[in-house]
Design a protein around this motif. Sequence first.
Motif, PDB file in Angstrom:
ATOM      1  N   THR A  89       0.886  -0.914   0.123  1.00 45.70           N
ATOM      2  CA  THR A  89       0.040   0.382   0.112  1.00 45.70           C
ATOM      3  C   THR A  89       0.502   1.483   0.082  1.00 45.70           C
ATOM      4  N   ALA A  90       0.162   2.239  -0.355  1.00 41.27           N
ATOM      5  CA  ALA A  90       0.851   3.778  -0.009  1.00 41.27           C
ATOM      6  C   ALA A  90       1.576   4.369   1.202  1.00 41.27           C
ATOM      7  N   MET A  91       1.373   3.050   2.546  1.00 43.64           N
ATOM      8  CA  MET A  91       0.985   3.604   4.022  1.00 43.64           C
ATOM      9  C   MET A  91       2.233   2.649   4.189  1.00 43.64           C
ATOM     10  N   SER A  92       3.389   1.785   2.926  1.00 37.96           N
ATOM     11  CA  SER A  92       4.372   0.996   3.618  1.00 37.96           C
ATOM     12  C   SER A  92       5.264   1.334   3.889  1.00 37.96           C
ATOM     13  N   TRP A  93       5.712   3.123   3.952  1.00 40.84           N
ATOM     14  CA  TRP A  93       6.564   4.002   4.643  1.00 40.84           C
ATOM     15  C   TRP A  93       6.262   4.054   6.523  1.00 40.84           C
ATOM     16  N   LEU A  94       5.041   3.888   6.890  1.00 47.80           N
ATOM     17  CA  LEU A  94       4.312   4.143   8.457  1.00 47.80           C
ATOM     18  C   LEU A  94       5.178   3.085   9.027  1.00 47.80           C
ATOM     19  N   PRO A  95       5.079   1.323   8.423  1.00 46.75           N
ATOM     20  CA  PRO A  95       5.490   0.688   9.934  1.00 46.75           C
ATOM     21  C   PRO A  95       7.334   1.059   9.591  1.00 46.75           C
ATOM     22  N   TYR A  96       8.588   1.496   8.673  1.00 46.15           N
ATOM     23  CA  TYR A  96       9.517   2.206   9.449  1.00 46.15           C
ATOM     24  C   TYR A  96       9.542   3.060  10.111  1.00 46.15           C
ATOM     25  N   ALA A  97       8.779   4.108   9.636  1.00 51.65           N
ATOM     26  CA  ALA A  97       8.593   5.207  11.330  1.00 51.65           C
ATOM     27  C   ALA A  97       8.399   4.807  12.035  1.00 51.65           C
ATOM     28  N   VAL A  98       7.198   3.971  12.770  1.00 52.64           N
ATOM     29  CA  VAL A  98       7.335   3.924  13.888  1.00 52.64           C
ATOM     30  C   VAL A  98       8.349   2.820  14.415  1.00 52.64           C
ATOM     31  N   ALA A  99       8.602   2.153  13.792  1.00 49.49           N
ATOM     32  CA  ALA A  99       9.630   1.008  14.138  1.00 49.49           C
ATOM     33  C   ALA A  99      11.062   1.949  14.864  1.00 49.49           C
ATOM     34  N   PHE A 100      11.521   2.390  13.758  1.00 54.38           N
ATOM     35  CA  PHE A 100      12.377   2.949  13.689  1.00 54.38           C
ATOM     36  C   PHE A 100      12.370   4.205  15.311  1.00 54.38           C
ATOM     37  N   GLY A 101      11.564   4.641  14.741  1.00 58.93           N
ATOM     38  CA  GLY A 101      11.011   6.051  15.375  1.00 58.93           C
ATOM     39  C   GLY A 101      11.011   5.660  17.365  1.00 58.93           C
ATOM     40  N   LEU A 102      10.577   3.946  17.969  1.00 56.84           N
ATOM     41  CA  LEU A 102      10.130   4.019  18.951  1.00 56.84           C
ATOM     42  C   LEU A 102      11.494   3.142  19.568  1.00 56.84           C
ATOM     43  N   LEU A 103      12.105   2.678  18.247  1.00 59.68           N
ATOM     44  CA  LEU A 103      13.886   2.220  18.695  1.00 59.68           C
ATOM     45  C   LEU A 103      14.407   2.723  20.479  1.00 59.68           C
ATOM     46  N   PRO A 104      14.747   4.021  19.835  1.00 61.26           N
ATOM     47  CA  PRO A 104      15.178   5.029  20.790  1.00 61.26           C
ATOM     48  C   PRO A 104      14.781   4.765  22.536  1.00 61.26           C
ATOM     49  N   ALA A 105      13.432   4.828  22.421  1.00 61.53           N
ATOM     50  CA  ALA A 105      12.247   4.398  23.523  1.00 61.53           C
ATOM     51  C   ALA A 105      12.619   3.266  24.162  1.00 61.53           C
ATOM     52  N   PHE A 106      13.542   2.379  23.655  1.00 59.88           N
ATOM     53  CA  PHE A 106      13.523   1.209  24.257  1.00 59.88           C
ATOM     54  C   PHE A 106      14.379   1.159  25.344  1.00 59.88           C
ATOM     55  N   VAL A 107      15.277   1.961  24.890  1.00 56.46           N
ATOM     56  CA  VAL A 107      16.494   2.352  25.597  1.00 56.46           C
ATOM     57  C   VAL A 107      16.382   2.773  26.876  1.00 56.46           C
ATOM     58  N   THR A 108      15.800   4.219  26.286  1.00 59.73           N
ATOM     59  CA  THR A 108      15.364   5.068  27.625  1.00 59.73           C
ATOM     60  C   THR A 108      14.226   4.650  28.522  1.00 59.73           C
ATOM     61  N   LEU A 109      13.127   4.117  28.294  1.00 59.16           N
ATOM     62  CA  LEU A 109      12.325   3.695  28.995  1.00 59.16           C
ATOM     63  C   LEU A 109      13.058   3.119  29.965  1.00 59.16           C
ATOM     64  N   ALA A 110      13.977   2.012  29.840  1.00 53.83           N
ATOM     65  CA  ALA A 110      14.099   1.830  30.713  1.00 53.83           C
ATOM     66  C   ALA A 110      15.239   2.116  31.501  1.00 53.83           C
ATOM     67  N   LEU A 111      15.752   3.404  32.024  1.00 49.13           N
ATOM     68  CA  LEU A 111      16.319   3.647  32.523  1.00 49.13           C
ATOM     69  C   LEU A 111      15.321   4.405  33.733  1.00 49.13           C
ATOM     70  N   PRO A 112      16.075   4.943  34.789  1.00 51.89           N
ATOM     71  CA  PRO A 112      15.698   5.305  36.371  1.00 51.89           C
ATOM     72  C   PRO A 112      14.069   6.191  35.755  1.00 51.89           C
ATOM     73  N   GLY A 113      13.407   6.045  36.222  1.00 48.91           N
ATOM     74  CA  GLY A 113      12.415   7.133  36.068  1.00 48.91           C
ATOM     75  C   GLY A 113      11.395   6.980  34.725  1.00 48.91           C
ATOM     76  N   HIS A 114      11.850   5.984  33.966  1.00 44.65           N
ATOM     77  CA  HIS A 114      11.409   5.846  32.861  1.00 44.65           C
ATOM     78  C   HIS A 114      10.673   6.977  31.440  1.00 44.65           C
ATOM     79  N   PRO A 115      11.975   7.683  31.207  1.00 42.80           N
ATOM     80  CA  PRO A 115      11.760   8.880  30.639  1.00 42.80           C
ATOM     81  C   PRO A 115      11.732   8.586  28.918  1.00 42.80           C
ATOM     82  N   TRP A 116      10.816   9.475  28.242  1.00 42.75           N
ATOM     83  CA  TRP A 116      11.531   9.129  26.961  1.00 42.75           C
ATOM     84  C   TRP A 116      11.813   9.811  26.090  1.00 42.75           C
ATOM     85  N   PRO A 117      12.555   9.430  25.218  1.00 40.99           N
ATOM     86  CA  PRO A 117      13.494   9.843  24.303  1.00 40.99           C
ATOM     87  C   PRO A 117      12.633  11.229  24.467  1.00 40.99           C
ATOM     88  N   ALA A 118      14.011  11.969  23.310  1.00 41.72           N
ATOM     89  CA  ALA A 118      13.764  14.043  23.026  1.00 41.72           C
ATOM     90  C   ALA A 118      12.972  13.288  22.103  1.00 41.72           C
TER      91      ALA A 118
END
Length: 296
Positions: A147-176
């Motif tokens: 579909t024309a939305m083929s880009w969306l999974p990549y944007a979501v997946a790679f946009g969230l990868l830094p959150a996997f790192v930071t949300l496990a830190l003390p205080g569970h902060p979201w990345p900038a």
Amino acid sequence: MHTAGAQHPPAATVVDASPGPGGPVRGLLAASHAAPSIAVTAVITALAAASGRGVAGSVLVASAVLAGQLSVGWCNDRIDLRRDLATGRGDKPLVAGTVRPRVVAVAAGCALALCVPLSLAGGLAAGAAHLVGVAAAWSYNLRLKCTAMSWLPYAVAFGLLPAFVTLALPGHPWPAGWVMAAGALLGTGAHVTNVLPDIDDDLRTGIRGLPQRLGPRRARVLAGVLLLAGAIVLVLGPTGPLGTVGWGSLAVTGVLALAVALPTGADPRSRLPFLATLALVALDTALLLLRGAALT
């Protein structure tokens, strides 16, 4: 993964059921899309280590990300088997018969099952962020690539990868916000460069994602713009002066983005644009770490 109007690929010769001379292990490795899987894992692991996750935490991040990436790669090759047969993709291990379809399907399921506890071991919020990204990648394989939305999974997946790192830190902060935006831009650019060599075959078998709809020339330009924009966000996002490292990063990534955007007259099936994308992302990440920029 077909849109309502997508054409099903024509029937093709059944794949050879016996593993080829390379053996099933080699075929399974080739079907995993090892290069991008390792590249993504290395980048996120480096960010985890630099963010203070420690050795154990960084190993956990690496294991979860690698499991997720492998599951996506194996899922992709198994689902694409009929299309790859129809277009004569002899470079694909399933088409060449070096590994059986059932083995790849089981490997994808096992990797996905392993990814769940490994992701959640870093905490519910961090694990959920990673698993949403993995689910987005599977949705690309199963449906959205057509579909024309083929880009969306990549944007979501790679946009969230830094959150996997930071949300496990003390205080569970979201990345900038700039970190997530850069991830989404670079991930979407990687999507475009990854499909560039296969656009003609994709169109013949009913795959009409965004790059296929744009065509090779406009898709290359879009990829270059996305990659350059992602690099600019990574350089300008952190606080403080750019310095030599920042300006050097912009210069080098600008050249790489230009190389992706401009046709070189080389083989249209060349994977060089995608390899340049991997190099650009790795370089940007390394320079970001050298600047000591915090992700939160």
